[in-house]
Scaffold this active site. Structure first.
Site, PDB file in Angstrom:
ATOM      1  N   ARG A 174     -71.658  53.998  14.818  1.00 37.59           N
ATOM      2  CA  ARG A 174     -72.287  53.443  16.017  1.00 37.59           C
ATOM      3  C   ARG A 174     -73.742  53.851  16.114  1.00 37.59           C
ATOM      4  O   ARG A 174     -74.423  53.442  17.055  1.00 37.59           O
ATOM      5  CB  ARG A 174     -71.548  53.991  17.244  1.00 37.59           C
ATOM      6  CG  ARG A 174     -70.700  52.958  17.991  1.00 37.59           C
ATOM      7  CD  ARG A 174     -70.008  53.728  19.076  1.00 37.59           C
ATOM      8  NE  ARG A 174     -69.490  52.985  20.166  1.00 37.59           N
ATOM      9  CZ  ARG A 174     -68.207  52.669  20.300  1.00 37.59           C
ATOM     10  NH1 ARG A 174     -67.342  52.932  19.364  1.00 37.59           N
ATOM     11  NH2 ARG A 174     -67.805  52.078  21.402  1.00 37.59           N
ATOM     12  N   ARG A 209     -58.816  50.484  32.133  1.00 39.70           N
ATOM     13  CA  ARG A 209     -59.486  51.667  31.583  1.00 39.70           C
ATOM     14  C   ARG A 209     -60.697  51.986  32.459  1.00 39.70           C
ATOM     15  O   ARG A 209     -61.389  51.079  32.910  1.00 39.70           O
ATOM     16  CB  ARG A 209     -59.982  51.359  30.161  1.00 39.70           C
ATOM     17  CG  ARG A 209     -58.992  51.696  29.079  1.00 39.70           C
ATOM     18  CD  ARG A 209     -59.376  51.127  27.750  1.00 39.70           C
ATOM     19  NE  ARG A 209     -60.736  51.440  27.308  1.00 39.70           N
ATOM     20  CZ  ARG A 209     -61.232  51.077  26.110  1.00 39.70           C
ATOM     21  NH1 ARG A 209     -60.480  50.433  25.253  1.00 39.70           N
ATOM     22  NH2 ARG A 209     -62.461  51.376  25.755  1.00 39.70           N
ATOM     23  N   ARG A 251     -72.285  50.578  28.724  1.00 37.59           N
ATOM     24  CA  ARG A 251     -71.840  50.580  27.315  1.00 37.59           C
ATOM     25  C   ARG A 251     -72.595  49.506  26.517  1.00 37.59           C
ATOM     26  O   ARG A 251     -72.967  49.727  25.368  1.00 37.59           O
ATOM     27  CB  ARG A 251     -70.323  50.322  27.225  1.00 37.59           C
ATOM     28  CG  ARG A 251     -69.506  51.516  27.703  1.00 37.59           C
ATOM     29  CD  ARG A 251     -68.067  51.130  27.965  1.00 37.59           C
ATOM     30  NE  ARG A 251     -67.331  50.823  26.755  1.00 37.59           N
ATOM     31  CZ  ARG A 251     -66.195  50.107  26.724  1.00 37.59           C
ATOM     32  NH1 ARG A 251     -65.705  49.612  27.838  1.00 37.59           N
ATOM     33  NH2 ARG A 251     -65.597  49.895  25.587  1.00 37.59           N
ATOM     34  N   LYS A 291     -63.128  43.709  18.326  1.00 40.28           N
ATOM     35  CA  LYS A 291     -62.928  44.454  17.074  1.00 40.28           C
ATOM     36  C   LYS A 291     -61.490  44.958  16.952  1.00 40.28           C
ATOM     37  O   LYS A 291     -60.870  44.828  15.897  1.00 40.28           O
ATOM     38  CB  LYS A 291     -63.899  45.655  16.984  1.00 40.28           C
ATOM     39  CG  LYS A 291     -65.358  45.276  17.087  1.00 40.28           C
ATOM     40  CD  LYS A 291     -66.280  46.478  16.909  1.00 40.28           C
ATOM     41  CE  LYS A 291     -66.175  47.553  17.970  1.00 40.28           C
ATOM     42  NZ  LYS A 291     -66.637  47.134  19.318  1.00 40.28           N
ATOM     43  N   ARG A 340     -59.791  43.043  31.334  1.00 36.24           N
ATOM     44  CA  ARG A 340     -58.824  43.627  30.397  1.00 36.24           C
ATOM     45  C   ARG A 340     -57.911  44.613  31.141  1.00 36.24           C
ATOM     46  O   ARG A 340     -58.372  45.389  31.986  1.00 36.24           O
ATOM     47  CB  ARG A 340     -59.582  44.367  29.280  1.00 36.24           C
ATOM     48  CG  ARG A 340     -58.652  45.071  28.301  1.00 36.24           C
ATOM     49  CD  ARG A 340     -59.331  45.373  27.013  1.00 36.24           C
ATOM     50  NE  ARG A 340     -60.311  46.456  27.120  1.00 36.24           N
ATOM     51  CZ  ARG A 340     -61.012  46.909  26.078  1.00 36.24           C
ATOM     52  NH1 ARG A 340     -60.856  46.389  24.888  1.00 36.24           N
ATOM     53  NH2 ARG A 340     -61.887  47.887  26.242  1.00 36.24           N
TER      54      ARG A 340
HETATM   55  P1  AMP Z   1     -64.376  52.186  22.024  1.00 36.58           P
HETATM   56  O1  AMP Z   1     -62.938  52.066  22.378  1.00 36.58           O
HETATM   57  O2  AMP Z   1     -64.659  51.977  20.563  1.00 36.58           O
HETATM   58  O3  AMP Z   1     -65.285  51.320  22.901  1.00 36.58           O
HETATM   59  O4  AMP Z   1     -64.801  53.720  22.294  1.00 36.58           O
HETATM   60  C1  AMP Z   1     -64.640  54.303  23.582  1.00 36.58           C
HETATM   61  C2  AMP Z   1     -65.631  55.456  23.735  1.00 36.58           C
HETATM   62  O5  AMP Z   1     -65.378  56.464  22.728  1.00 36.58           O
HETATM   63  C3  AMP Z   1     -67.101  55.100  23.562  1.00 36.58           C
HETATM   64  O6  AMP Z   1     -67.676  54.540  24.749  1.00 36.58           O
HETATM   65  C4  AMP Z   1     -67.683  56.455  23.196  1.00 36.58           C
HETATM   66  O7  AMP Z   1     -67.801  57.298  24.335  1.00 36.58           O
HETATM   67  C5  AMP Z   1     -66.610  57.057  22.290  1.00 36.58           C
HETATM   68  N1  AMP Z   1     -66.819  56.681  20.877  1.00 36.58           N
HETATM   69  C6  AMP Z   1     -65.992  55.927  20.091  1.00 36.58           C
HETATM   70  N2  AMP Z   1     -66.499  55.796  18.859  1.00 36.58           N
HETATM   71  C7  AMP Z   1     -67.677  56.469  18.850  1.00 36.58           C
HETATM   72  C8  AMP Z   1     -68.676  56.679  17.875  1.00 36.58           C
HETATM   73  N3  AMP Z   1     -68.592  56.160  16.635  1.00 36.58           N
HETATM   74  N4  AMP Z   1     -69.755  57.433  18.211  1.00 36.58           N
HETATM   75  C9  AMP Z   1     -69.869  57.970  19.443  1.00 36.58           C
HETATM   76  N5  AMP Z   1     -68.979  57.783  20.416  1.00 36.58           N
HETATM   77  C10 AMP Z   1     -67.876  57.051  20.140  1.00 36.58           C
END
Ligand code: AMP
Length: 217
Positions: free
Chosen positions: A88, A160, A171, A13, A127
């Site tokens: 989400r 990360r 996740r 994404k 990554r």
């Molecule tokens: P991402 O980089 O989008 O995978 O987000 C990293 C982390 O941020 C996720 O594993 C969640 O802990 C938190 N996070 C990001 N976006 C959301 C969301 N829309 N709702 C809840 N937690 C989020």
């Protein structure tokens, strides 16, 4: 153009969003990036979400909804935005509908990037990111020229915390249980565009651009 990028962590994404931003000139809003910045800056929000992020769980809906409401109300979003990693949960999706309705707008499309768990685990555990300039690499498909050193700024690349295999699997489980129901949510509303995101990245970009040209025509 108001769109959402939906898909498992590691579906691509963020990478797709960066390409679309250049083509369509609307801001890329990544809630994950916003939380990581908050953690890095040591802000109150950062302290609140740090442990949640490193476990791979989700930040509570009220916190994310507030963050997104503030962000999409900013002047640079008046002609649209690309949301990446939000919504989400079904609760976040209906909060977003409500926010947009209050602003007199609606979503134009939801691009769903479809990938399997095996592909996600392989992509994310390989990554690496540059902690200084943010450039993203993949040790298998897009490696740096010199061993784990950023091509652009010479900084040592890092992994990360949430890209370690056990966290990646968690996740993906959270995604399947909580976020995947949004596929039907948006299918029922007739705005879902499904894209096979296991193939070559250029193919994903091409499919996305074709779909967006139709919806914004
Ligand atoms: P991402 O980089 O989008 O995978 O987000 C990293 C982390 O941020 C996720 O594993 C969640 O802990 C938190 N996070 C990001 N976006 C959301 C969301 N829309 N709702 C809840 N937690 C989020």
């Amino acid at each position: 153009m108001r769109i959402v990028l939906l898909g498992a962590p590691g579906a691509g994404k963020g990478t797709l969003a960066r390409d679309l931003v250049e083509l369509f000139s609307v801001p890329h809003i990544s809630t994950g990036d916003m939380f990581r910045e908050a953690v890095a800056s040591g802000s109150e929000l950062g302290k609140q979400v740090q442990h949640i992020l490193s476990s791979g769980a989700l930040v509570p809906d009220e916190i994310v909804n507030r963050l997104v409401r503030d962000r999409i109300s900013k002047p640079d979003c008046k002609d649209g935005f690309i949301l990446d990693g939000y919504p989400r949960t079904v609760q976040q999706a209906s909060a977003l509908d409500e926010m947009l309705k209050n602003m007199g707008h609606k979503l134009d499309a939801v691009l769903y990037l479809k990938v399997s768990e095996d592909v996600v685990v392989k992509r994310l555990t390989n990554r690496r990111v540059c902690p200084k300039c943010g450039k993203i690499y993949n040790l298998l498909s897009m490696p740096p020229k010199k061993d784990e050193i950023c091509d652009d700024c010479g900084t040592k690349l890092v992994q990360r915390d949430d890209d370690k295999e056990d966290v990646v699997r968690n996740r993906f489980r959270v995604y399947t249980e909580t976020t995947a129901p949004l596929i039907n949510y948006y299918k029922e509303r007739g705005i879902l565009v499904e894209i096979d995101a296991e193939a070559d990245h250029r193919n994903t970009v091409q499919k996305a651009v074709e779909a967006l040209k139709k919806v914004i025509a």
